[in-house]
Each structure stands twice: as structure tokens, then as C-alpha cells.
Scaffold this motif. Structure first.
Motif, short mmCIF file in Angstrom:
data_model
loop_
_atom_site.label_atom_id
_atom_site.label_comp_id
_atom_site.label_asym_id
_atom_site.label_seq_id
_atom_site.Cartn_x
_atom_site.Cartn_y
_atom_site.Cartn_z
N GLU A 20 35.55 70.98 74.26
CA GLU A 20 35.58 71.32 75.69
C GLU A 20 36.65 70.50 76.41
N THR A 21 36.59 69.19 76.23
CA THR A 21 37.40 68.30 77.06
C THR A 21 38.62 67.78 76.30
N ALA A 22 39.54 67.21 77.05
CA ALA A 22 40.74 66.61 76.44
C ALA A 22 40.36 65.47 75.51
N GLN A 23 39.39 64.66 75.94
CA GLN A 23 39.00 63.53 75.08
C GLN A 23 38.41 64.02 73.77
N GLU A 24 37.61 65.09 73.84
CA GLU A 24 37.07 65.67 72.61
C GLU A 24 38.19 66.26 71.75
N MET A 25 39.17 66.88 72.42
CA MET A 25 40.27 67.48 71.67
C MET A 25 41.07 66.41 70.92
N LEU A 26 41.35 65.30 71.61
CA LEU A 26 42.10 64.22 70.95
C LEU A 26 41.32 63.69 69.75
N ALA A 27 40.01 63.45 69.94
CA ALA A 27 39.20 62.91 68.83
C ALA A 27 39.20 63.89 67.66
N ALA A 28 39.10 65.18 67.95
CA ALA A 28 39.07 66.17 66.87
C ALA A 28 40.40 66.22 66.14
N VAL A 29 41.49 66.11 66.88
CA VAL A 29 42.82 66.11 66.24
C VAL A 29 42.97 64.86 65.37
N GLN A 30 42.61 63.72 65.93
CA GLN A 30 42.74 62.47 65.17
C GLN A 30 41.88 62.51 63.91
N GLU A 57 43.15 59.80 84.36
CA GLU A 57 44.15 60.49 83.57
C GLU A 57 43.61 60.76 82.16
N ASN A 58 43.85 61.94 81.68
CA ASN A 58 43.45 62.28 80.32
C ASN A 58 44.48 61.77 79.32
N PRO A 59 44.07 61.56 78.07
CA PRO A 59 45.06 61.19 77.05
C PRO A 59 46.03 62.34 76.83
N ASP A 60 47.27 62.01 76.53
CA ASP A 60 48.25 63.02 76.14
C ASP A 60 48.17 63.15 74.61
N ILE A 61 47.65 64.25 74.16
CA ILE A 61 47.38 64.41 72.73
C ILE A 61 48.69 64.46 71.94
N LEU A 62 49.65 65.21 72.45
CA LEU A 62 50.94 65.33 71.77
C LEU A 62 51.62 63.96 71.65
N ALA A 63 51.66 63.22 72.76
CA ALA A 63 52.30 61.90 72.73
C ALA A 63 51.53 60.94 71.82
N THR A 64 50.21 61.03 71.84
CA THR A 64 49.40 60.10 71.04
C THR A 64 49.64 60.33 69.55
N ILE A 65 49.65 61.59 69.13
CA ILE A 65 49.83 61.78 67.68
C ILE A 65 51.29 61.59 67.27
N SER A 66 52.21 61.78 68.23
CA SER A 66 53.62 61.55 67.91
C SER A 66 53.91 60.07 67.65
#
Ligand code: C5P
Length: 224
Positions: A72-82, A124-133
Motif C-alpha cells: 500500500e504505502t511507500a515504506q512498505e514498497m521500499l521494504a518489499a523491494v529491499q 517525506e517518504n523514502p525515495d525507493i529508486l535512490a535508495t536501491i541505487s
């Protein structure tokens, strides 16, 4: 079924919007159909990659042959990607909400009747693209992002590529005249480096065709 040029490669794709709750019944979201990200996940899978699609709330069917993680959320999306790293390929096509509501209410906010309007505070939400880059040893060897721009498309997208640290940006003109949002066609300018000589311009084509072009480009990248 043809050759599988990306067999043995692991890919993670983000798609759709994120929903950032205000209270149990309300949320803030970005406008995103998920069509482009879902199409990319489907094409990567057709090319033989082991694909996890991390998707925000969309009304699309799950693409065939793809592992889908719903968030649902950006934080969940980042955790799932990581949770999918290490991977060889990451494509961030999600329209992530830049902010979340700082104090989400446990109960539905009520109209008070005295004209007092609730005020929302944001974080501010985490930037998923920047975080994994910048994920260090876990960084996928190819990280691809999108840039939706309404003016100076290429300059803004190249700056975004540098800022976020991804390898490629697929820049997309979403000026109001283009009908890109929720529509079926995208005109893509691929920014492949700081040197414009590495750019590519793809003519206006369907999101499925953009996905095929991207997967063909990814295949060339890994086989050259
Ligand atoms: O900064 P902007 O949102 O324009 O960048 C778009 C790119 O960054 C897209 O690839 C999008 O998926 C990604 N993004 C992200 N996490 C965010 C914001 C954007 O992964 N919080």
C-alpha cells in the motif's frame, strides 16, 4: 517459445501508485494505472528473468509468470523491494507518493460541526529508486527509473539520473496535451549516461511496446 535471453537474471519491478493513509477510510495517492510497470514485469518474465513485481493498489490483473508482492504505502514498497535484493535488474516504474501523513488517525476523522477543519502534517517518504541505487554491495547491476516531465524533459531527466544514482532514466513527456497518464501511449527518451551520445529516442508507442523496447535494451546490455 523462443530463446530466453534473460534466463538466470533476477529482476524487481515497482509499479502502480502508493496509498498513504490519513485514517482508516481515507488516503493520499498519486495518479498511476500501473500499466507501464506491469507491462515491463510481464516482458522481463517472457525474456526468462525471475521477476518480482512490487505493486501498489491497481486494478490490473497480475502478469503471467511473475511473483507479485502487493503493498500500500511507500515504506512498505521500499521494504518489499529491499527484501528482493540482491537482484540483477531493478526497474522503478511506481508513482510513489512523495509524502505520507505524519500522524495517521486510528479512527475515521469526523466533521466537528463547528467548522474546524483538520490540518495534515506530512513526512517525506523514502525515495525507493535512490535508495536501491545506493544500496552498496546489494545494488542491482542495472537500475532503471522513470521521469515524468512536462518541460525540458531531457535536461530534467538527466539531472534526475545523476541525483538518484540510477543507470538509465526513461524520460516521458507528460504534458497535458500528451494523454500519457492512464493512457496507452508513451514517448520515451532513454538517458543512458551523462553523455547525450548514449541517449535514445523511441517514437510514441504503446506501453507494451515501451516494455518490449526496454527489455530488448536490457538484453543487449547484458549480452554485450
Ligand atoms: O523524483 P521523481 O518522483 O520524479 O522520480 C521518478 C522516479 O523515481 C521513478 O522511477 C519512480 O518510480 C522513482 N521514485 C521512487 N521513490 C520515490 C519517488 C520516486 O522510487 N519516493
Amino acid at each position: 517459445d523462443g530463446p530466453k535471453p534473460l534466463a538466470g537474471k533476477k529482476a524487481v519491478v515497482t509499479s502502480g501508485p502508493t496509498h498513504e493513509p490519513i485514517d482508516p477510510v481515507r488516503f493520499i495517492a498519486n495518479r498511476s494505472s500501473g500499466k507501464q510497470g506491469h507491462a515491463i514485469a510481464a516482458e522481463l518474465a517472457r525474456a526468462g528473468a525471475d521477476v518480482t513485481l512490487v505493486s501498489g493498489p491497481v486494478t490490473l490483473p497480475n502478469p503471467a509468470g511473475v511473483r507479485v508482492v502487493q503493498v500500500e504505502t511507500a515504506q512498505e514498497m521500499l521494504a518489499a523491494v529491499q527484501g528482493q535484493l540482491p537482484a540483477d535488474i531493478a526497474v522503478c516504474a511506481a508513482a510513489v507518493a512523495d509524502w505520507r501523513v505524519l500522524h495517521r488517525a486510528d479512527q475515521k476523522l469526523k466533521k466537528t460541526g463547528d467548522g474546524v477543519i483538520p490540518a495534515l502534517q506530512f513526512a517525506e517518504n523514502p525515495d525507493i529508486l535512490a535508495t536501491i541505487s545506493t544500496a552498496g554491495p546489494n545494488r542491482p547491476s542495472l537500475v532503471v527509473g522513470f521521469a515524468a516531465e512536462t518541460e525540458n524533459v531531457v535536461d530534467h531527466a538527466r539531472a534526475k539520473r545523476d541525483r538518484k544514482g540510477c543507470d538509465w532514466i526513461l524520460a516521458n513527456n507528460v504534458g497535458p496535451e500528451t494523454g500519457t497518464f492512464g493512457g496507452d501511449n508513451n514517448e520515451i527518451h532513454l538517458i543512458g549516461g551523462s553523455d547525450p551520445a548514449r541517449d535514445e529516442i523511441w517514437p510514441r508507442q504503446s506501453k507494451t511496446a515501451v516494455a518490449r523496447s526496454l527489455v530488448a535494451r536490457i538484453t543487449r546490455h547484458f549480452n554485450s
